[in-house]
Design an enzyme around this catalytic site. Structure first.
Site, PDB file in Angstrom:
ATOM      1  N   ARG A  48     -10.795 -11.849   4.328  1.00 46.27           N
ATOM      2  CA  ARG A  48      -9.496 -11.610   3.704  1.00 46.27           C
ATOM      3  C   ARG A  48      -9.700 -11.549   2.203  1.00 46.27           C
ATOM      4  O   ARG A  48     -10.766 -11.821   1.701  1.00 46.27           O
ATOM      5  CB  ARG A  48      -8.476 -12.686   4.096  1.00 46.27           C
ATOM      6  N   GLY A  49      -8.637 -11.127   1.517  1.00 46.82           N
ATOM      7  CA  GLY A  49      -8.763 -10.814   0.101  1.00 46.82           C
ATOM      8  C   GLY A  49      -9.002  -9.319  -0.019  1.00 46.82           C
ATOM      9  O   GLY A  49      -9.911  -8.771   0.622  1.00 46.82           O
ATOM     10  N   ALA A  50      -8.174  -8.651  -0.814  1.00 44.53           N
ATOM     11  CA  ALA A  50      -8.200  -7.184  -0.845  1.00 44.53           C
ATOM     12  C   ALA A  50      -9.592  -6.600  -1.124  1.00 44.53           C
ATOM     13  O   ALA A  50     -10.042  -5.702  -0.406  1.00 44.53           O
ATOM     14  CB  ALA A  50      -7.183  -6.665  -1.857  1.00 44.53           C
ATOM     15  N   ARG A  89      -5.077  -3.679   7.908  1.00 38.12           N
ATOM     16  CA  ARG A  89      -4.198  -4.473   7.033  1.00 38.12           C
ATOM     17  C   ARG A  89      -3.465  -3.505   6.118  1.00 38.12           C
ATOM     18  O   ARG A  89      -4.042  -3.022   5.131  1.00 38.12           O
ATOM     19  CB  ARG A  89      -5.000  -5.478   6.181  1.00 38.12           C
ATOM     20  N   ASP A 235      -2.888  -7.569  -3.963  1.00 34.06           N
ATOM     21  CA  ASP A 235      -3.290  -6.731  -2.836  1.00 34.06           C
ATOM     22  C   ASP A 235      -2.924  -5.273  -3.053  1.00 34.06           C
ATOM     23  O   ASP A 235      -3.540  -4.397  -2.464  1.00 34.06           O
ATOM     24  CB  ASP A 235      -2.652  -7.246  -1.550  1.00 34.06           C
ATOM     25  N   ASN A 245       1.365  -9.587  -3.865  1.00 29.11           N
ATOM     26  CA  ASN A 245       0.363 -10.642  -3.690  1.00 29.11           C
ATOM     27  C   ASN A 245       0.875 -11.606  -2.626  1.00 29.11           C
ATOM     28  O   ASN A 245       1.995 -11.476  -2.131  1.00 29.11           O
ATOM     29  CB  ASN A 245       0.099 -11.362  -5.020  1.00 29.11           C
ATOM     30  N   LYS A 246       0.052 -12.571  -2.279  1.00 32.02           N
ATOM     31  CA  LYS A 246       0.408 -13.524  -1.235  1.00 32.02           C
ATOM     32  C   LYS A 246       1.782 -14.128  -1.493  1.00 32.02           C
ATOM     33  O   LYS A 246       2.133 -14.444  -2.626  1.00 32.02           O
ATOM     34  CB  LYS A 246      -0.653 -14.619  -1.173  1.00 32.02           C
TER      35      LYS A 246
END
Length: 343
Positions: A48-50, A89, A235, A245-246
């Site tokens: 995970r993480g763009a 995603r 992201d 973002n999250k």
């Protein structure tokens, strides 16, 4: 240790991914040699993480080619498998950008695809180092204090979320290396606790002083004057500077704007999507209800309750004091927009 972490690594015949669903208690890896496993790993947040997802997607093209070779797929079947990886995603634009970039070499065969995927990974590490230095320079000048800074961050933006080093956490590491960091407030980051599980774990590896706090505590910490700046990742960033973002990020930005402390977004240019005009056009992924209705598999909400579980929120560009990429810092809230400066 965290400087050497590689969330995504190609072994010659497949991918090895650090299983981020098991950290911090267990450090294990997942070996990926087929598309189903890769798509599942991306969706379950094993990776995970763009930027890290982008690197995984780049190597996903090679994974599809190799699987197709083993199983006798047609070219159309290989391309369909690559499309599944690309769509795993939808909010993280890096995944699509990196897959599309590697697909420009598709007709040249596996060696060319692997060379392009390796370039994606190498360039992300270089970009992270550059934005870490640029972001630290800008923050120190902007805050104008001689003392070490107190920084707040949200979600995980370190080596685990990238090809190496980190975006927002790369800025934090640069401040730490210069002796200009006092403490980090790491929001726990609902619903999967990427802040308390992953960011805190990376900070421990670096020996960086930090507190883990509930997401709901962030605004109060900022308003009490305990934070000199907030640094987050992204992201997807729209042409007008709106930033996905999250979930929980926009509350941090609002608190920073209220007290006048910098809100810095750190992301490579691959996260900037100039084809997306504003944040209203960004697809917000909804995750499963059980992540907010249950805890460790045990129902905590009444049976009649439904769960609303957006994985991201969008921070308006007017609240983004600075956007740091490998090209430098844009002061978005002052009118320096990605759509004008990064074409």
């Amino acid at each position: 240790m965290s400087q050497e972490l590689r969330a995504v690594e190609w072994t010659g015949d497949g991918l090895v991914l650090i299983d981020q669903t098991l950290l911090p208690y267990r450090y294990e890896t997942v070996v990926v040699r087929d598309v189903d496993t890769l798509v599942d790993a991306i969706r379950r947040l094993v990776v995970r993480g763009a930027p890290a997802i982008g690197a995984a997607g780049a190597y996903g093209v090679a994974t599809a080619l190799l699987q197709g070779e083993r199983e006798g797929w047609s070219e159309g079947e290989v391309r369909a498998a690559v499309a599944r990886v690309r769509e795993a995603r939808p909010t993280a634009v890096n995944l699509m950008v990196c897959v599309d970039r590697v697909m420009t070499r598709f007709a040249e065969g596996l060696d060319a695809v692997l060379a392009e995927a390796a370039a994606v990974q190498r360039e992300d590490v270089d970009a992270n180092r550059a934005m870490g230095a640029a972001g630290a320079d800008w923050l120190l000048k902007r805050v104008g204090e001689d003392r070490p800074l107190r920084v707040l961050t949200h979600c995980n933006t370190g080596a685990l979320a990238t090809a190496g080093w980190g975006t927002a956490l790369g800025v934090v590491r640069e401040l730490h290396a210069r002796g200009r960091l006092e403490v980090v407030y790491a929001d726990e980051t609902r619903p999967l606790l990427q802040g308390s599980r992953l960011t805190a774990w990376e900070l421990v590896q670096e020996g960086i002083a930090h507190f883990v706090q509930a997401d709901g505590a962030a605004a109060g910490t900022i308003l009490r004057g305990e934070v000199d700046a907030a640094i987050v990742g992204a992201d997807r960033i729209a042409a007008n500077g709106d930033t996905a973002n999250k979930v929980g990020t926009v509350g941090v930005a609002l608190a920073c704007a209220d007290v006048g402390v910098p809100f810095l977004v750190a992301a490579p240019t691959t996260t900037v999507d100039l084809s997306t005009a504003t944040g209203a056009d960004i697809h917000i992924e909804l995750r499963g209800e059980e992540e907010v209705l249950e805890w460790a598999g045990v129902r905590t909400a009444p049976v009649g309750s439904r769960g609303h579980n957006p994985a991201f929120d969008v921070t308006p560009g007017r609240l983004v004091t600075g956007l740091v990429t490998e090209r430098g810092v844009l002061e978005v809230s002052a009118g320096e927009l990605p759509g004008d400066r990064l074409r």
